[in-house]
Design an enzyme around this catalytic site. Structure first.
Site, short mmCIF file in Angstrom:
data_model
loop_
_atom_site.label_atom_id
_atom_site.label_comp_id
_atom_site.label_asym_id
_atom_site.label_seq_id
_atom_site.Cartn_x
_atom_site.Cartn_y
_atom_site.Cartn_z
CB CYS A 94 -6.01 2.67 -2.01
SG CYS A 94 -4.81 1.31 -2.21
NE ARG A 123 0.72 3.68 3.77
CZ ARG A 123 1.82 3.46 3.05
NH1 ARG A 123 2.99 3.89 3.51
NH2 ARG A 123 1.76 2.85 1.88
CG HIS A 140 -2.89 6.21 -1.56
ND1 HIS A 140 -1.73 5.76 -0.98
CD2 HIS A 140 -3.52 5.11 -2.03
CE1 HIS A 140 -1.68 4.43 -1.09
NE2 HIS A 140 -2.75 4.02 -1.71
CB CYS A 195 -0.65 3.71 -4.65
SG CYS A 195 -1.90 2.42 -4.85
#
Lengths: 285, 258
Positions: free
Chosen positions: B87, B91, B147, B150
């Site tokens: 993504c 992070r 993750h 999201c």
């Protein structure tokens, strides 16, 4: 005899992962490969084992090797980075507030986190072939959603488009025939950078192909910056000063980084640079 | 040009002050404020540049110059073993989480780490990356990493079924690639709270992407030959965990009934 764990298929998922405990004898096959020098980073294996691994031959099944490899990599991150900065990661988990949107190439050698040192939380990153930004009105859609989210929702303050040397995507753009095979995905994508190719051919066609490609790599960054200004919500923020657009070029042959900023006022006024935007604050590191 | 504009403004101010000298103190205060404001505006811009410059200098001195032989080799050509979809979220950079070094992983990053199905018009961006990685670079592994928390998946879960297009239509049209994941979660996990539903959707959307990878004929060809492995993963930065699983796909030789 090493027991292989059962293979998973869709839609089973991660719960099964916990059942896999690898036999310690299993050495990641990556050690055996010629690029073994890339594995000198911390993966928990000793030089002695590495030697053993070099002698070890195994079948083409790379499942468990890669699995092990991934596990070591993640645990290294967790130990060396995550646990040491738990407070910071907890805050980040609640919300991200990056100041940058970075648009970079997918090339394995140019990760912006590595080259520009961005830490978790600092840069919302889009990576695609040849770091291209399609125009607002047309073209493939993948990058546009990321532009919308980062600019309107996250309200980043800077957009940085980073190109690089020896870009395979730009090379494909420069070498493709005008009437070529339109069944190729690569062709259908890099054509977004068509204008950069035309402008390069117009001024640099007497140069060696490699130099033409380099010219195109840089010109394409400026064209992408120009196309960014075609997104109304981007232009508005640039105009009112809450968003800055920057171009960057990473030359990994000489290890230099050239950087410049779009001069919005200058672009609106008369002074233009062939690609339709004016730039300022150019520097090379 | 900007200089003409401010010079005219300053001239106007000077003219006024020459007629009304008693306004001098007020003017001075306001000018000081304005100067400070402009300094801050400029410094936040130059802060950003300083940030990039110090990042690059650190990379150059601590990594590149200390291992120049390897970087010289890399400059000639890349041969990564991995194609990674992650993504765009700030992070979850795979270079951090999985410590990929330069040259190891060809990385595509987009909202919600989606792989759309084969479509040469609408989704040539992802298609180009998959084609380049699989056909030209001959990667051995594709890894799609979802993750926690999201934003893209959260957006997917909150799309109303028959709503009119909103002003986030680029985002919506993109995350809809994962619509079948959303539908599955809505059907099978009705009892979960919203955050738990999102977590399930984050993982299921990875599975949708894994399936979509098989819609690319050049991917399927390599998978069937066992020269390409396809895996999904989920990085949970709330708990500090990483789950990894594999897609199993093969065809057996045909038996002839005759």
């Amino acid at each position: 005899m090493i027991l292989l764990p059962p293979r998973l298929s869709i839609p089973n998922n991660c719960d099964k992962v916990k059942d896999f405990e690898k036999a310690q004898l299993r050495i990641p096959s990556s050690f055996r490969r010629k690029a073994a020098n890339l594995q000198t980073m911390a993966s928990g294996k000793t030089p002695g084992l590495t030697q053993e691994a070099n002698d070890f031959t195994s079948g083409e099944n790379n499942t468990d090797d890669v699995f092990d490899d991934m596990k070591q990599r993640f645990l290294a991150f967790k130990k060396l980075n995550y646990m040491d900065n738990l407070e910071h990661f907890k805050k980040l988990a609640d919300a991200q507030a990056p100041k940058f949107l970075v648009i970079a190439c997918a090339d394995s050698r140019v990760c912006p986190s590595a080259v520009l040192g961005f830490q978790p939380g600092e840069a919302f990153t889009v990576r695609n072939i040849a770091n291209l930004v399609p125009s607002y009105e047309s073209g493939p859609t993948e990058t546009k959603a990321a532009l919308q989210f980062s600019v309107n929702t996250l309200e980043v303050e800077n957009i940085l488009v980073v190109g690089h040397s020896r870009c395979g995507g730009i090379q494909a753009l420069m070498s493709m025939e005008d009437e070529g095979d339109s069944r190729s995905f690569i062709r259908n994508w890099v054509i977004v950078g068509k204008k950069a190719k035309e402008s390069t051919k117009a001024v640099a066609s007497n140069l060696h192909f490699d130099h033409q490609c380099q010219h195109c790599e840089k010109t394409s960054i400026n064209h992408s910056l120009e196309r960014l200004l075609g997104y109304p919500w981007i232009e508005e923020k640039v105009r009112n000063g809450s968003l800055s657009l920057h171009g960057g070029y990473y030359d990994f042959v000489n290890c230099t980084f050239e950087k410049w900023t779009v001069d919005y006022e200058g672009s609106r006024g008369g002074k233009k640079e062939g690609s339709g935007i004016a730039v300022k604050n150019r520097s090379v590191w | 040009m900007a200089t003409d504009a401010y010079e005219a403004a300053i001239k106007g101010l000077k003219d006024l002050l020459s007629k009304k000298a008693d306004l001098g103190n007020v003017a001075a205060e306001k000018i000081k404020e304005l100067t400070q404001e402009l300094k801050e505006l400029d410094s936040s811009n130059s802060d950003a540049v300083e940030r990039i410059k110090s990042g690059f200098t650190h990379f150059k001195t601590q990594k590149y110059l200390k291992d120049s032989a390897r970087f010289n080799d890399l400059a000639k050509g890349q041969s990564p073993k991995f194609l990674v979809f992650a993504c765009s979220d700030s992070r979850v950079c795979p270079s951090h989480i999985l410590n990929f070094q330069p040259g190891e992983a060809f990385v595509v990053r987009n909202i919600a780490n989606m792989v759309p199905p084969f479509d040469q018009k609408r989704h040539s961006g992802v298609g180009a990356a998959v084609e380049y990685a699989v056909v030209h670079l001959k990667v051995e592994n594709i890894l799609v990493i979802g993750h926690s928390r999201c934003g893209g998946i959260k957006g997917l879960m909150s799309i109303e079924d028959d709503a009119a297009p909103t002003k986030s239509d680029f985002i919506e049209n993109w995350v809809k690639i994962g619509a079948s994941a959303r539908n599955k979660i809505k059907e099978e996990h009705q009892g979960l709270d919203d955050e738990a539903k999102c977590t399930e959707c984050e993982k299921e959307a990875v599975n949708v992407s894994l399936g979509n990878l098989l819609s690319y004929p050049f991917v399927r060809a390599e998978v069937v030959k066992n020269t390409l492995a396809i895996r999904g993963a989920h990085y949970n930065f709330v708990k500090g965990t990483f789950d990894l699983w594999e897609l199993d796909f093969k065809t057996t030789p045909a038996y002839a009934f005759s």
